[in-house]
Motif scaffolding. Structure first.
Motif, PDB file in Angstrom:
ATOM      1  N   GLU A  69      41.047  21.506   9.866  1.00  0.00           N
ATOM      2  CA  GLU A  69      39.437  21.794   9.150  1.00  0.00           C
ATOM      3  C   GLU A  69      38.934  20.042   8.495  1.00  0.00           C
ATOM      4  O   GLU A  69      37.810  20.217   8.828  1.00  0.00           O
ATOM      5  N   SER A  70      39.841  19.911   7.671  1.00  0.00           N
ATOM      6  CA  SER A  70      39.482  18.636   7.128  1.00  0.00           C
ATOM      7  C   SER A  70      39.323  17.411   8.573  1.00  0.00           C
ATOM      8  O   SER A  70      38.041  16.722   7.356  1.00  0.00           O
ATOM      9  N   SER A  77      30.600  14.779  10.175  1.00  0.00           N
ATOM     10  CA  SER A  77      30.133  13.761   8.994  1.00  0.00           C
ATOM     11  C   SER A  77      30.314  12.535   9.965  1.00  0.00           C
ATOM     12  O   SER A  77      29.488  11.150   8.684  1.00  0.00           O
ATOM     13  N   ASN A  78      30.529  12.067  11.239  1.00  0.00           N
ATOM     14  CA  ASN A  78      30.457  10.797  11.075  1.00  0.00           C
ATOM     15  C   ASN A  78      31.093  10.000  10.478  1.00  0.00           C
ATOM     16  O   ASN A  78      31.185   8.778  10.275  1.00  0.00           O
ATOM     17  N   ASP A  79      32.551  10.613  10.169  1.00  0.00           N
ATOM     18  CA  ASP A  79      33.095   9.574   8.524  1.00  0.00           C
ATOM     19  C   ASP A  79      34.339  10.623   8.881  1.00  0.00           C
ATOM     20  O   ASP A  79      34.566  10.754   7.871  1.00  0.00           O
ATOM     21  N   LEU A  80      35.261   9.868   9.840  1.00  0.00           N
ATOM     22  CA  LEU A  80      36.615  10.688   9.166  1.00  0.00           C
ATOM     23  C   LEU A  80      37.118   9.553   8.168  1.00  0.00           C
ATOM     24  O   LEU A  80      38.692  10.882   8.010  1.00  0.00           O
ATOM     25  N   SER A  81      36.873   8.797   7.160  1.00  0.00           N
ATOM     26  CA  SER A  81      37.959   8.612   6.282  1.00  0.00           C
ATOM     27  C   SER A  81      37.907   9.004   4.623  1.00  0.00           C
ATOM     28  O   SER A  81      38.431   9.555   4.050  1.00  0.00           O
ATOM     29  N   LEU A  82      36.711  10.399   4.585  1.00  0.00           N
ATOM     30  CA  LEU A  82      36.224  11.475   4.310  1.00  0.00           C
ATOM     31  C   LEU A  82      37.363  12.329   4.311  1.00  0.00           C
ATOM     32  O   LEU A  82      37.340  12.893   2.975  1.00  0.00           O
ATOM     33  N   ALA A  83      38.314  12.641   5.509  1.00  0.00           N
ATOM     34  CA  ALA A  83      39.290  14.155   5.302  1.00  0.00           C
ATOM     35  C   ALA A  83      40.229  13.383   4.851  1.00  0.00           C
ATOM     36  O   ALA A  83      41.303  14.326   4.883  1.00  0.00           O
ATOM     37  N   PRO A  89      47.490  14.521   0.933  1.00  0.00           N
ATOM     38  CA  PRO A  89      48.311  15.276   0.481  1.00  0.00           C
ATOM     39  C   PRO A  89      48.795  16.376   1.066  1.00  0.00           C
ATOM     40  O   PRO A  89      50.368  16.931   1.003  1.00  0.00           O
ATOM     41  N   ARG A  90      48.239  17.109   1.934  1.00  0.00           N
ATOM     42  CA  ARG A  90      48.935  18.014   2.725  1.00  0.00           C
ATOM     43  C   ARG A  90      50.173  17.724   3.569  1.00  0.00           C
ATOM     44  O   ARG A  90      51.437  18.814   3.584  1.00  0.00           O
ATOM     45  N   CYS A  91      49.978  16.900   4.140  1.00  0.00           N
ATOM     46  CA  CYS A  91      50.679  15.868   4.951  1.00  0.00           C
ATOM     47  C   CYS A  91      51.882  16.039   3.943  1.00  0.00           C
ATOM     48  O   CYS A  91      53.432  16.436   4.400  1.00  0.00           O
TER      49      CYS A  91
END
Length: 210
Positions: A69-70, A77-83, A89-91
């Motif tokens: 989802e993240s 948002s056209n910016d995967l760095s936001l995820a 932390p989830r990883c």
């Protein structure tokens, strides 16, 4: 004229014989109950560990859903760095949970006296060659035997000897225990070991079976 044996001596001998038989039966039943109790306890413990593993895998599935989802929100948002701040932390949590699962799985293998092959097949601990891929396992080094006291000498069997009879009963019980099911129609051409129906290699000598 033959000497008559007093009735009291005959009665005492019969009583000793009955007591010996009763003791042997009691010991055999006691051993059987102990074995059954241990197996029941092992089954309960394995079931409990599997339930814990199942719960932790569900936690991992939830974390994967959050990660997905993240990433999708970053895509919108056209910016995967936001995820990244949400994904990393989830990883780390997933890695920690997988390590916990590995510890629980090792406990199950120890209880069942099993080990894993490089091909993923789970085998009995004393298997020398994987019957699926032929992978050899190193033989365990024998532990040095240290005698604190001189070894006990086994006494020869004497009729009426309850100790010897108990030992004999134990040997018969060992022989009567069921063995693992094997397909007797397949025999190793090298060492004559019975093989499982799906064996590609002999578990005793590693000889290919097909």
């Amino acid at each position: 004229m033959f000497n008559e044996v007093p009735y009291e001596i005959i009665s005492s001998r019969e009583e000793c014989s009955y007591m010996s038989i009763f003791k042997k039966i009691s010991d055999t039943v006691s051993k059987g109950v102990t074995t059954a109790t241990e197996k029941a306890q092992q089954t309960v413990e394995v079931t409990r560990l599997n339930a814990q593993i199942s719960g932790k895998r569900k936690e991992i599935d939830k974390l994967f859903a959050i990660i997905g989802e993240s990433v999708y929100e970053g895509y919108l948002s056209n910016d995967l760095s936001l995820a990244e701040s949400k994904v990393l932390p989830r990883c780390n949590e997933i890695t920690a949970i997988r390590e916990e699962i590995a510890v629980l799985d090792d406990r199950i293998k120890a209880i069942r006296n099993e080990k894993d092959c490089v091909c993923g097949k789970r085998l009995p601990e004393d298997t020398r060659f994987c019957p699926s891929c032929g992978h050899p396992f190193p033989e365990p080094e024998p532990e040095p035997v240290v005698f604190d006291k001189p070894p006990v000498q086994m006494d020869p069997y004497v009729p009426g000897d309850t100790v010897a009879e108990d030992r004999a009963a134990g040997s018969e019980e060992e022989e009567a225990r069921p063995t693992a099911h094997v397909d007797n129609r397949q025999i190793c051409n090298s060492c004559s070991t019975p093989l499982y129906a799906d064996s590609h290699y002999c578990p005793a000598c590693g000889q290919p079976t097909r």
